[in-house]
Write an enzyme that holds these catalytic residues in place. Sequence first.
Site, PDB file in Angstrom:
ATOM      1  N   GLY A   1       2.209   1.746  10.806  1.00 22.50           N
ATOM      2  CA  GLY A   1       3.114   2.898  10.699  1.00 22.50           C
ATOM      3  C   GLY A   1       3.753   3.294  12.018  1.00 22.50           C
ATOM      4  O   GLY A   1       4.339   4.360  12.125  1.00 22.50           O
TER       5      GLY A   1
ATOM      6  N   GLU B   1      -6.726   4.283   7.829  1.00 24.44           N
ATOM      7  CA  GLU B   1      -6.563   5.720   7.576  1.00 24.44           C
ATOM      8  C   GLU B   1      -7.816   6.296   6.927  1.00 24.44           C
ATOM      9  O   GLU B   1      -8.197   7.438   7.190  1.00 24.44           O
ATOM     10  CB  GLU B   1      -5.306   5.951   6.720  1.00 24.44           C
ATOM     11  CG  GLU B   1      -4.043   5.739   7.551  1.00 24.44           C
ATOM     12  CD  GLU B   1      -2.832   5.267   6.780  1.00 24.44           C
ATOM     13  OE1 GLU B   1      -2.804   5.376   5.549  1.00 24.44           O
ATOM     14  OE2 GLU B   1      -1.894   4.767   7.431  1.00 24.44           O
TER      15      GLU B   1
ATOM     16  N   ASN C   1       0.863  -1.177   0.000  1.00 24.55           N
ATOM     17  CA  ASN C   1       0.000   0.000   0.000  1.00 24.55           C
ATOM     18  C   ASN C   1       0.900   1.228   0.000  1.00 24.55           C
ATOM     19  O   ASN C   1       1.496   1.557   1.019  1.00 24.55           O
ATOM     20  CB  ASN C   1      -0.890  -0.030   1.250  1.00 24.55           C
ATOM     21  CG  ASN C   1      -1.729   1.225   1.388  1.00 24.55           C
ATOM     22  OD1 ASN C   1      -1.841   2.019   0.457  1.00 24.55           O
ATOM     23  ND2 ASN C   1      -2.313   1.412   2.570  1.00 24.55           N
ATOM     24  N   TRP C   2       0.998   1.868  -1.157  1.00 17.30           N
ATOM     25  CA  TRP C   2       1.930   2.992  -1.285  1.00 17.30           C
ATOM     26  C   TRP C   2       1.389   4.288  -0.675  1.00 17.30           C
ATOM     27  O   TRP C   2       2.122   5.279  -0.598  1.00 17.30           O
ATOM     28  CB  TRP C   2       2.276   3.230  -2.762  1.00 17.30           C
ATOM     29  CG  TRP C   2       3.127   2.160  -3.378  1.00 17.30           C
ATOM     30  CD1 TRP C   2       3.491   0.965  -2.810  1.00 17.30           C
ATOM     31  CD2 TRP C   2       3.726   2.186  -4.673  1.00 17.30           C
ATOM     32  NE1 TRP C   2       4.274   0.257  -3.683  1.00 17.30           N
ATOM     33  CE2 TRP C   2       4.442   0.977  -4.831  1.00 17.30           C
ATOM     34  CE3 TRP C   2       3.731   3.113  -5.716  1.00 17.30           C
ATOM     35  CZ2 TRP C   2       5.154   0.677  -5.997  1.00 17.30           C
ATOM     36  CZ3 TRP C   2       4.434   2.816  -6.878  1.00 17.30           C
ATOM     37  CH2 TRP C   2       5.140   1.609  -7.006  1.00 17.30           C
ATOM     38  N   LYS C   3       0.126   4.305  -0.325  1.00 18.03           N
ATOM     39  CA  LYS C   3      -0.500   5.488   0.276  1.00 18.03           C
ATOM     40  C   LYS C   3      -0.233   6.737  -0.602  1.00 18.03           C
ATOM     41  O   LYS C   3      -0.109   6.610  -1.817  1.00 18.03           O
ATOM     42  CB  LYS C   3      -0.010   5.684   1.711  1.00 18.03           C
ATOM     43  CG  LYS C   3      -0.092   4.386   2.527  1.00 18.03           C
ATOM     44  CD  LYS C   3       0.095   4.591   3.988  1.00 18.03           C
ATOM     45  CE  LYS C   3       0.119   3.238   4.683  1.00 18.03           C
ATOM     46  NZ  LYS C   3       0.113   3.327   6.116  1.00 18.03           N
TER      47      LYS C   3
ATOM     48  N   HIS D   1      -9.358   0.682   4.829  1.00 17.67           N
ATOM     49  CA  HIS D   1      -8.077   0.932   5.504  1.00 17.67           C
ATOM     50  C   HIS D   1      -8.310   1.845   6.710  1.00 17.67           C
ATOM     51  O   HIS D   1      -9.137   2.762   6.658  1.00 17.67           O
ATOM     52  CB  HIS D   1      -7.078   1.563   4.526  1.00 17.67           C
ATOM     53  CG  HIS D   1      -5.693   1.563   5.085  1.00 17.67           C
ATOM     54  ND1 HIS D   1      -5.265   2.527   5.974  1.00 17.67           N
ATOM     55  CD2 HIS D   1      -4.655   0.704   4.925  1.00 17.67           C
ATOM     56  CE1 HIS D   1      -4.017   2.256   6.326  1.00 17.67           C
ATOM     57  NE2 HIS D   1      -3.622   1.153   5.696  1.00 17.67           N
TER      58      HIS D   1
ATOM     59  N   GLU E   1      -5.460  -5.622  10.278  1.00 19.95           N
ATOM     60  CA  GLU E   1      -4.446  -4.607  10.550  1.00 19.95           C
ATOM     61  C   GLU E   1      -4.757  -3.912  11.874  1.00 19.95           C
ATOM     62  O   GLU E   1      -5.549  -2.962  11.904  1.00 19.95           O
ATOM     63  CB  GLU E   1      -4.437  -3.558   9.435  1.00 19.95           C
ATOM     64  CG  GLU E   1      -4.125  -4.119   8.066  1.00 19.95           C
ATOM     65  CD  GLU E   1      -3.542  -3.055   7.161  1.00 19.95           C
ATOM     66  OE1 GLU E   1      -2.408  -3.237   6.718  1.00 19.95           O
ATOM     67  OE2 GLU E   1      -4.205  -2.028   6.939  1.00 19.95           O
TER      68      GLU E   1
ATOM     69  N   GLY F   1       2.874  -1.320   4.292  1.00 20.00           N
ATOM     70  CA  GLY F   1       2.887   0.117   4.012  1.00 20.00           C
ATOM     71  C   GLY F   1       4.310   0.577   3.749  1.00 20.00           C
ATOM     72  O   GLY F   1       4.867   0.408   2.663  1.00 20.00           O
ATOM     73  N   GLY F   2       4.944   1.143   4.782  1.00 24.78           N
ATOM     74  CA  GLY F   2       6.272   1.763   4.650  1.00 24.78           C
ATOM     75  C   GLY F   2       7.288   0.912   3.907  1.00 24.78           C
ATOM     76  O   GLY F   2       7.998   1.411   3.023  1.00 24.78           O
TER      77      GLY F   2
ATOM     78  N   SER G   1       3.398  -2.662  10.293  1.00 20.94           N
ATOM     79  CA  SER G   1       4.852  -2.625  10.496  1.00 20.94           C
ATOM     80  C   SER G   1       5.556  -3.936  10.140  1.00 20.94           C
ATOM     81  O   SER G   1       6.505  -4.337  10.810  1.00 20.94           O
ATOM     82  CB  SER G   1       5.182  -2.201  11.935  1.00 20.94           C
ATOM     83  OG  SER G   1       4.682  -0.904  12.180  1.00 20.94           O
TER      84      SER G   1
HETATM   85  C1  PEP Z   1      -0.737  -0.204   6.055  1.00 21.56           C
HETATM   86  O1  PEP Z   1      -0.835   0.998   5.879  1.00 21.56           O
HETATM   87  O2  PEP Z   1      -1.607  -0.970   5.612  1.00 21.56           O
HETATM   88  C2  PEP Z   1       0.412  -0.683   6.807  1.00 21.56           C
HETATM   89  C3  PEP Z   1       0.404  -1.919   7.224  1.00 21.56           C
HETATM   90  O3  PEP Z   1       1.439   0.205   7.023  1.00 21.56           O
HETATM   91  P1  PEP Z   1       2.878  -0.101   7.699  1.00 21.56           P
HETATM   92  O4  PEP Z   1       3.386  -1.386   7.082  1.00 21.56           O
HETATM   93  O5  PEP Z   1       3.708   1.071   7.371  1.00 21.56           O
HETATM   94  O6  PEP Z   1       2.620  -0.279   9.163  1.00 21.56           O
END
Ligand code: PEP
Length: 253
Positions: free
Chosen positions: A176, A100, A9-11, A98, A170, A237-238, A216
């Site tokens: 994050g 967010e 997920n590049w956000k 998600h 999640e 994500g990251g 994470s």
């Molecule tokens: C996400 O945004 O779905 C996510 C899991 O982010 P991160 O891996 O950065 O925690």
Amino acid sequence: MRHKIVAGNWKMNNNLIETEELIKDLKNELKTVKLSEETRVIIAPSFVNLHAATKTTEESLIEVAAQNMHFAENGAYTGEVSAAMLTSLEVKTVILGHSERRSYFNEADDILVKKVNTALNNELEIIFCFGESLEDREQDNHFKVVESQLKNALFHLKSSNFTKIVLAYEPVWAIGTGKTASADQAQEMHSFIRKLLATQYNQELANSVSILYGGSVKPANAEEIFSKPDVDGGLIGGASLKAKDFTAIIKAI
Ligand code: PEP
């Protein structure tokens, strides 16, 4: 069908050039990786870069997903993107729910249920995200919260719809933050989710749904999390923003 899936997920990251570069780097890195037939790799760039992403991933194993869509088929919704716009770009998957979107854009269950129905009406596959807050976990409400998120947005569906559903657990406190749920915490929740599916539908369906963990996930912890029997992969994500890290996570599946 149950697959192993690593989805990035590049956000709201990467402009057009950066999107194309990252995909090229990823394609290069993946040349050294032998993926099993049951493994899927998905990336979700921003809306404006989806067209370039579907073109740049042509003739590769990388699939492209959208991060969101509107529930209406079309109409006066300034700034929004419809399911049909996604399918016209050859996008076959959309991330919905998600945390967010839930927290910054007030996407509650009543909106998500409409989005789920519209996505399925347009034959889009859904990566449906859900998970408890830190407060829910600390008050030992995490199972209850997850159960209600799934019931409210998905359990009106017919069993045949679940061929188009991937679940992504999640925990909000792990997204994050650098804090990861332990592999045992992930397994405990995934096993709970599979039991819910078996009770609501049947065991065969429960066994056929891919359940991803997100929060994470990094090269250093991916292997342990993915080793659990009910964890079918990750939503990243990251760490999906660096081709080497994302590839290391894919190698761990
Ligand atoms: C996400 O945004 O779905 C996510 C899991 O982010 P991160 O891996 O950065 O925690």
